[in-house]
Enzyme design. Structure first.
Site, mmCIF file in Angstrom:
data_model
loop_
_atom_site.group_PDB
_atom_site.id
_atom_site.type_symbol
_atom_site.label_atom_id
_atom_site.label_comp_id
_atom_site.label_asym_id
_atom_site.label_seq_id
_atom_site.Cartn_x
_atom_site.Cartn_y
_atom_site.Cartn_z
ATOM 1 N N ALA A 1 0.828 -1.203 0.000
ATOM 2 C CA ALA A 1 0.000 0.000 0.000
ATOM 3 C C ALA A 1 0.863 1.254 0.000
ATOM 4 O O ALA A 1 0.631 2.192 -0.781
ATOM 5 C CB ALA A 1 -0.943 -0.010 1.203
ATOM 6 N N TYR A 2 1.854 1.281 0.859
ATOM 7 C CA TYR A 2 2.723 2.446 0.964
ATOM 8 C C TYR A 2 3.511 2.652 -0.329
ATOM 9 O O TYR A 2 3.555 3.763 -0.877
ATOM 10 C CB TYR A 2 3.676 2.264 2.143
ATOM 11 N N SER A 3 4.133 1.592 -0.830
ATOM 12 C CA SER A 3 4.948 1.704 -2.042
ATOM 13 C C SER A 3 4.116 2.173 -3.225
ATOM 14 O O SER A 3 4.526 3.066 -3.980
ATOM 15 C CB SER A 3 5.604 0.351 -2.364
#
Length: 248
Positions: free
Chosen positions: A154-156
């Site tokens: 999700a972050y990437s």
């Protein structure tokens, strides 16, 4: 408009702690007037005590379009204009999990804060910059958005979206006196990083040739240059701050 003819005004999201707070301290030393935004009201009150009296704070959820619109209007009404926007608000979401274990709710929340929040802020601040033929926008991205960090889908992916937006906006406003850039740090020693599982931090620092985390001062110094009037020919670019991990 000649930006050197008046005191610069900067809006910083995620300003209560971490990267945003460090950048706020740095810009205050450069006599930049500040409007600090965060959902953490207590954190904003705390950082305000360290900064000049004319620093304005606004408790806002950057994923809420109505709140963003009203807050930008308040800042413009108070200061007269906004010269700089720094989108630093961000979360990692669940980490140290593989892609098939990611929950949709968490994925959506991370994208809403990291990408949508940055887009909404620029959506409502850009028109004033266009009118004045000047502006500096900096989206805080991540090395994860360039290379992808295993266990951080999700972050990437959200930070990759931020980098993509930077490239689009850089091209769209290139003839207006507005520059739009991103900054992709590797691991910076912040409270957010301190809360990550140690194996996740080790995975990231092992990829850094310098074998250390970056510092908040190093990030703030680079951010300060990117949003300065002197940085007038770089736009749509993702600056590296990764201790040698990314060299492209």
């Amino acid at each position: 408009m000649n930006p050197r003819n008046h005191a610069q005004v900067a809006v910083i999201t995620g300003a209560a702690t971490g990267l945003g707070a460090a950048i706020a301290r740095h810009l205050a030393q450069k006599q930049v007037k500040l409007a600090l935004l965060d959902i953490d009201e207590k954190g904003l009150q705390k950082i305000k005590k360290e900064l000049p009296e004319d620093c304005a704070i606004h408790t806002v959820d950057v994923t809420d379009e109505n709140q963003v619109r009203k807050t930008v209007q308040k800042v413009e009404s108070h200061f007269g204009s906004i010269d700089i926007l720094i989108n630093s608000a961000g979360i990692t979401g669940q980490t140290n999990i593989q892609s098939h274990q990611v929950q949709e709710e968490d994925l959506q929340r991370v994208f809403d804060i990291n990408f949508k929040g940055s887009w909404l802020m620029s959506k409502y601040i850009l028109p004033g910059m266009i009118q004045r033929d000047y502006g500096r926008i900096l989206h805080i991205a991540s090395i994860a958005g360039k290379e992808g960090n295993a266990g951080m889908l999700a972050y990437s992916a959200s930070k990759a979206a931020v980098i993509g937006m930077t490239k689009v906006q850089g091209k769209e406003y290139a003839e207006t006196g507005i520059t739009v850039n991103a900054l992709a740090p590797a691991v910076i020693r912040t409270d957010m990083v301190a809360k990550l599982p140690q194996e996740q931090v080790t995975y990231m620092t092992d990829k850094i040739p310098m074998k250390r985390c970056g510092t908040l001062d190093e990030l703030a110094n680079m951010a300060g240059f990117i949003v300065s009037p002197e940085n007038s020919f770089a736009t749509g670019f993702c600056f590296d701050l990764s201790g040698g991990r990314a060299t492209y």
